[in-house]
Design a protein around this motif. Structure first.
Motif, PDB file in Angstrom:
ATOM      1  N   ASN A  28       0.837  -1.191   0.000  1.00 36.14           N
ATOM      2  CA  ASN A  28       0.000   0.000   0.000  1.00 36.14           C
ATOM      3  C   ASN A  28       0.879   1.252   0.000  1.00 36.14           C
ATOM      4  O   ASN A  28       2.114   1.160  -0.021  1.00 36.14           O
ATOM      5  N   GLN A  66      -7.758 -11.587  -4.997  1.00 36.15           N
ATOM      6  CA  GLN A  66      -9.149 -11.207  -4.733  1.00 36.15           C
ATOM      7  C   GLN A  66      -9.846 -12.277  -3.885  1.00 36.15           C
ATOM      8  O   GLN A  66     -10.523 -11.961  -2.906  1.00 36.15           O
ATOM      9  N   THR A  69      -8.163 -12.254  -0.191  1.00 40.95           N
ATOM     10  CA  THR A  69      -8.087 -11.021   0.605  1.00 40.95           C
ATOM     11  C   THR A  69      -9.251 -10.052   0.393  1.00 40.95           C
ATOM     12  O   THR A  69      -9.413  -9.126   1.182  1.00 40.95           O
ATOM     13  N   GLY A  70      -9.999 -10.197  -0.705  1.00 44.34           N
ATOM     14  CA  GLY A  70     -11.065  -9.254  -1.028  1.00 44.34           C
ATOM     15  C   GLY A  70     -10.603  -8.048  -1.819  1.00 44.34           C
ATOM     16  O   GLY A  70     -11.416  -7.224  -2.225  1.00 44.34           O
ATOM     17  N   LEU A  71      -9.295  -7.925  -2.061  1.00 48.66           N
ATOM     18  CA  LEU A  71      -8.777  -6.751  -2.766  1.00 48.66           C
ATOM     19  C   LEU A  71      -8.595  -7.012  -4.255  1.00 48.66           C
ATOM     20  O   LEU A  71      -8.210  -8.110  -4.670  1.00 48.66           O
ATOM     21  N   GLY A 110      -8.729  -1.436  -5.236  1.00 51.36           N
ATOM     22  CA  GLY A 110     -10.129  -1.474  -4.823  1.00 51.36           C
ATOM     23  C   GLY A 110     -10.426  -2.693  -3.988  1.00 51.36           C
ATOM     24  O   GLY A 110      -9.547  -3.512  -3.714  1.00 51.36           O
ATOM     25  N   GLY A 111     -11.689  -2.779  -3.567  1.00 54.15           N
ATOM     26  CA  GLY A 111     -12.119  -3.902  -2.747  1.00 54.15           C
ATOM     27  C   GLY A 111     -11.985  -3.596  -1.266  1.00 54.15           C
ATOM     28  O   GLY A 111     -11.534  -2.523  -0.868  1.00 54.15           O
ATOM     29  N   GLU A 112     -12.400  -4.543  -0.440  1.00 58.25           N
ATOM     30  CA  GLU A 112     -12.351  -4.414   1.015  1.00 58.25           C
ATOM     31  C   GLU A 112     -11.678  -5.652   1.586  1.00 58.25           C
ATOM     32  O   GLU A 112     -12.000  -6.778   1.185  1.00 58.25           O
ATOM     33  N   LEU A 113     -10.759  -5.459   2.541  1.00 61.09           N
ATOM     34  CA  LEU A 113     -10.094  -6.593   3.182  1.00 61.09           C
ATOM     35  C   LEU A 113     -11.116  -7.515   3.825  1.00 61.09           C
ATOM     36  O   LEU A 113     -12.026  -7.055   4.507  1.00 61.09           O
ATOM     37  N   ARG A 114     -10.951  -8.822   3.576  1.00 61.07           N
ATOM     38  CA  ARG A 114     -11.788  -9.842   4.193  1.00 61.07           C
ATOM     39  C   ARG A 114     -11.041 -11.164   4.171  1.00 61.07           C
ATOM     40  O   ARG A 114     -10.102 -11.334   3.413  1.00 61.07           O
ATOM     41  N   TRP A 124      -2.459  -5.770   6.616  1.00 58.51           N
ATOM     42  CA  TRP A 124      -1.326  -5.009   6.096  1.00 58.51           C
ATOM     43  C   TRP A 124      -0.251  -5.065   7.177  1.00 58.51           C
ATOM     44  O   TRP A 124      -0.529  -4.770   8.343  1.00 58.51           O
TER      45      TRP A 124
END
Length: 156
Positions: A28, A66, A69-71, A110-114, A124
């Motif tokens: 990041n 994706q 991690t959801g990202l 984009g996306g949301e951590l999950r 992170w």
């Protein structure tokens, strides 16, 4: 599927397959590294996995990150090619893979951590905190190459 990594271990089982796999060094803006705690062995790792039939390597990298991690990510380069025949991965179903992994540099877009069925935790992590995590030596090698030698492609 539980797995066990072996490196230069005379007790390691002989490989019976080779599967193209990918990992991603996703950083990041703060320079932190995207890490997952794997559900199959409890170790911390870069997100990644095997390439599926009908999919390109870049698509495999994006899909694996994706899924785990959801990202969503943008691939920015290649960090290394890891194919050391002394590194094998044994699965509980009897498959023993010789390592063949491509590691890429990427950034989040984009996306949301999950978490997922493959990732117990997703965080992170600042590079100076990596020593506090349980990381397989072969994965740590990829991480170190990627964060310390980001302009050099490692071949091994």
């Amino acid at each position: 599927m539980p797995k066990k990594d072996y490196y230069d271990d005379p007790k390691a089982p002989a490989p019976n397959s080779i599967v193209p796999a990918v990992t991603a060094i996703v950083r990041n803006d703060a320079g932190e590294l995207l890490m997952i705690e794997r559900t199959d062995n409890g170790l911390w790792a870069l997100p990644g996995g095997a390439q599926d039939l009908g999919e390109s390597i870049p698509d495999a990298v994006r899909r694996e990150v994706q899924e785990e991690t959801g990202l969503d990510i943008e691939i920015t380069g290649i960090s290394g090619v890891y194919s050391d025949p002394k590194h094998v991965i044994a699965y509980d179903d009897g498959e023993v893979r010789q390592e063949f992994s491509l590691c890429f540099h990427a950034r989040p877009k984009g996306g949301e951590l999950r978490t997922s069925s493959e990732s117990r935790q997703v965080h992170w992590v600042a590079p100076d905190r990596l020593d506090s995590l349980k990381i397989d030596p072969s994965m740590r090698l990829r991480i170190d190459h990627g964060i310390k030698h980001s302009a050099t492609v490692h071949l091994g």
